[in-house]
Design a protein around this motif. Structure first.
Motif, PDB file in Angstrom:
ATOM      1  N   CYS A   1       0.830  -1.206   0.000  1.00 42.04           N
ATOM      2  CA  CYS A   1       0.000   0.000   0.000  1.00 42.04           C
ATOM      3  C   CYS A   1       0.864   1.254   0.000  1.00 42.04           C
ATOM      4  N   GLN A   2       1.990   1.222   0.718  1.00 42.68           N
ATOM      5  CA  GLN A   2       2.908   2.368   0.717  1.00 42.68           C
ATOM      6  C   GLN A   2       3.489   2.594  -0.678  1.00 42.68           C
ATOM      7  N   ALA A   3       3.847   1.517  -1.377  1.00 40.26           N
ATOM      8  CA  ALA A   3       4.380   1.648  -2.740  1.00 40.26           C
ATOM      9  C   ALA A   3       3.338   2.253  -3.671  1.00 40.26           C
ATOM     10  N   LEU A   4       2.097   1.830  -3.521  1.00 37.21           N
ATOM     11  CA  LEU A   4       1.024   2.388  -4.347  1.00 37.21           C
ATOM     12  C   LEU A   4       0.808   3.862  -4.042  1.00 37.21           C
ATOM     13  N   GLU A   5       0.797   4.223  -2.767  1.00 36.98           N
ATOM     14  CA  GLU A   5       0.603   5.631  -2.410  1.00 36.98           C
ATOM     15  C   GLU A   5       1.727   6.502  -2.957  1.00 36.98           C
ATOM     16  N   LYS A   6       2.946   5.998  -2.869  1.00 34.23           N
ATOM     17  CA  LYS A   6       4.099   6.778  -3.297  1.00 34.23           C
ATOM     18  C   LYS A   6       4.203   6.881  -4.820  1.00 34.23           C
TER      19      LYS A   6
ATOM     20  N   GLY B   1       2.042   4.797  -7.284  1.00 35.03           N
ATOM     21  CA  GLY B   1       0.990   4.170  -8.082  1.00 35.03           C
ATOM     22  C   GLY B   1       0.466   5.022  -9.220  1.00 35.03           C
ATOM     23  N   SER B   2       0.316   6.312  -8.990  1.00 35.88           N
ATOM     24  CA  SER B   2      -0.263   7.171 -10.031  1.00 35.88           C
ATOM     25  C   SER B   2       0.629   7.277 -11.261  1.00 35.88           C
ATOM     26  N   THR B   3       1.938   7.074 -11.104  1.00 38.37           N
ATOM     27  CA  THR B   3       2.832   7.132 -12.257  1.00 38.37           C
ATOM     28  C   THR B   3       3.264   5.752 -12.744  1.00 38.37           C
ATOM     29  N   ALA B   4       3.284   4.749 -11.861  1.00 41.50           N
ATOM     30  CA  ALA B   4       3.776   3.429 -12.246  1.00 41.50           C
ATOM     31  C   ALA B   4       2.696   2.483 -12.751  1.00 41.50           C
ATOM     32  N   LEU B   5       1.448   2.688 -12.374  1.00 42.71           N
ATOM     33  CA  LEU B   5       0.393   1.784 -12.842  1.00 42.71           C
ATOM     34  C   LEU B   5      -0.011   2.007 -14.304  1.00 42.71           C
ATOM     35  N   PRO B   6      -0.087   3.245 -14.779  1.00 40.98           N
ATOM     36  CA  PRO B   6      -0.436   3.435 -16.192  1.00 40.98           C
ATOM     37  C   PRO B   6       0.669   2.897 -17.103  1.00 40.98           C
ATOM     38  N   PRO B   7       0.297   2.450 -18.306  1.00 45.95           N
ATOM     39  CA  PRO B   7       1.315   1.933 -19.227  1.00 45.95           C
ATOM     40  C   PRO B   7       2.266   3.029 -19.690  1.00 45.95           C
ATOM     41  N   VAL B   8       3.435   2.607 -20.126  1.00 48.43           N
ATOM     42  CA  VAL B   8       4.416   3.528 -20.692  1.00 48.43           C
ATOM     43  C   VAL B   8       3.842   4.057 -22.005  1.00 48.43           C
ATOM     44  N   PRO B   9       3.863   5.369 -22.220  1.00 48.11           N
ATOM     45  CA  PRO B   9       3.367   5.909 -23.494  1.00 48.11           C
ATOM     46  C   PRO B   9       4.103   5.280 -24.676  1.00 48.11           C
ATOM     47  N   LYS B  10       3.366   4.984 -25.738  1.00 47.88           N
ATOM     48  CA  LYS B  10       3.940   4.313 -26.909  1.00 47.88           C
ATOM     49  C   LYS B  10       5.057   5.115 -27.562  1.00 47.88           C
ATOM     50  N   ASP B  11       5.020   6.442 -27.442  1.00 50.79           N
ATOM     51  CA  ASP B  11       6.033   7.267 -28.094  1.00 50.79           C
ATOM     52  C   ASP B  11       7.234   7.576 -27.201  1.00 50.79           C
TER      53      ASP B  11
ATOM     54  N   ARG C   1       9.193   1.166 -13.879  1.00 54.61           N
ATOM     55  CA  ARG C   1       7.849   0.984 -13.309  1.00 54.61           C
ATOM     56  C   ARG C   1       7.883  -0.089 -12.229  1.00 54.61           C
ATOM     57  N   TRP C   2       8.552  -1.194 -12.517  1.00 52.29           N
ATOM     58  CA  TRP C   2       8.642  -2.319 -11.576  1.00 52.29           C
ATOM     59  C   TRP C   2       9.311  -1.864 -10.282  1.00 52.29           C
ATOM     60  N   LYS C   3      10.446  -1.178 -10.406  1.00 50.88           N
ATOM     61  CA  LYS C   3      11.174  -0.715  -9.225  1.00 50.88           C
ATOM     62  C   LYS C   3      10.346   0.287  -8.421  1.00 50.88           C
ATOM     63  N   ALA C   4       9.561   1.109  -9.093  1.00 50.41           N
ATOM     64  CA  ALA C   4       8.715   2.088  -8.397  1.00 50.41           C
ATOM     65  C   ALA C   4       7.652   1.394  -7.543  1.00 50.41           C
ATOM     66  N   LEU C   5       7.318   0.168  -7.880  1.00 54.78           N
ATOM     67  CA  LEU C   5       6.303  -0.566  -7.127  1.00 54.78           C
ATOM     68  C   LEU C   5       6.920  -1.626  -6.212  1.00 54.78           C
ATOM     69  N   ALA C   6       8.230  -1.457  -5.874  1.00 52.27           N
ATOM     70  CA  ALA C   6       8.864  -2.361  -4.934  1.00 52.27           C
ATOM     71  C   ALA C   6       8.102  -2.326  -3.622  1.00 52.27           C
ATOM     72  N   GLY C   7       7.788  -3.480  -3.120  1.00 50.98           N
ATOM     73  CA  GLY C   7       6.931  -3.609  -1.947  1.00 50.98           C
ATOM     74  C   GLY C   7       5.607  -4.227  -2.376  1.00 50.98           C
ATOM     75  N   LEU C   8       5.097  -3.752  -3.501  1.00 49.47           N
ATOM     76  CA  LEU C   8       3.922  -4.381  -4.112  1.00 49.47           C
ATOM     77  C   LEU C   8       4.371  -5.582  -4.922  1.00 49.47           C
ATOM     78  N   LEU C   9       5.485  -5.405  -5.659  1.00 52.85           N
ATOM     79  CA  LEU C   9       6.051  -6.483  -6.478  1.00 52.85           C
ATOM     80  C   LEU C   9       7.401  -6.879  -5.913  1.00 52.85           C
ATOM     81  N   PRO C  10       7.803  -8.148  -6.125  1.00 52.33           N
ATOM     82  CA  PRO C  10       9.146  -8.558  -5.695  1.00 52.33           C
ATOM     83  C   PRO C  10      10.212  -7.732  -6.410  1.00 52.33           C
ATOM     84  N   GLU C  11      11.312  -7.488  -5.745  1.00 51.56           N
ATOM     85  CA  GLU C  11      12.357  -6.619  -6.302  1.00 51.56           C
ATOM     86  C   GLU C  11      13.101  -7.248  -7.458  1.00 51.56           C
TER      87      GLU C  11
END
Length: 125
Positions: free
Chosen positions: A59-64, A66-76, A114-124
């Protein structure tokens, strides 16, 4: 969770509680280590809970981030072509009242970030 609402109108103070039930965070995380092992976890925040191994850190990883790491990487967006590993994850459900349907991998520099930004939610790894 409840939200305290204070209104000041014409010198009068009104206090009320508004329910936030529609904003409950309920996510399902499917993690694939790339070597044949898949794990499925549930996660709730506010308060942290579910079957996730560390709901507080998740939950801490999402709060910190989530708003930038959950959306997909822009195609361009230009991303370095670095392979970080075969791991993948999908995150579905609701977070902050918004629908989440996110796929993550470690296939290039942007996805690794994106993966590293969600460390805590996802394994490192």
């Amino acid at each position: 969770m409840f939200r305290l609402v204070l209104l000041l109108t014409g010198g009068l103070l009104a206090v009320g509680l508004s329910g936030c039930g529609g904003d409950r965070d309920e996510l399902t995380i499917r993690y694939d280590d790339g070597a044949g092992t898949t794990s499925d976890w549930t996660l709730t925040c506010n308060p942290p809970g579910g079957s996730h191994p560390d709901p507080e850190a998740a939950c801490q990883a999402l709060e910190k981030n989530g708003s930038t790491a959950l959306p997909p990487v822009p195609k361009d967006k230009a991303c370095t072509m670095i392979f970080g590993g075969p791991q993948t994850a999908t995150i579905t459900g609701t977070w902050h009242g918004d629908k989440v349907d996110s796929s993550l991998s470690r296939t290039n520099g942007c996805e690794i970030a994106r993966w590293k930004a969600l460390a805590g939610l996802l394994p490192e790894q």
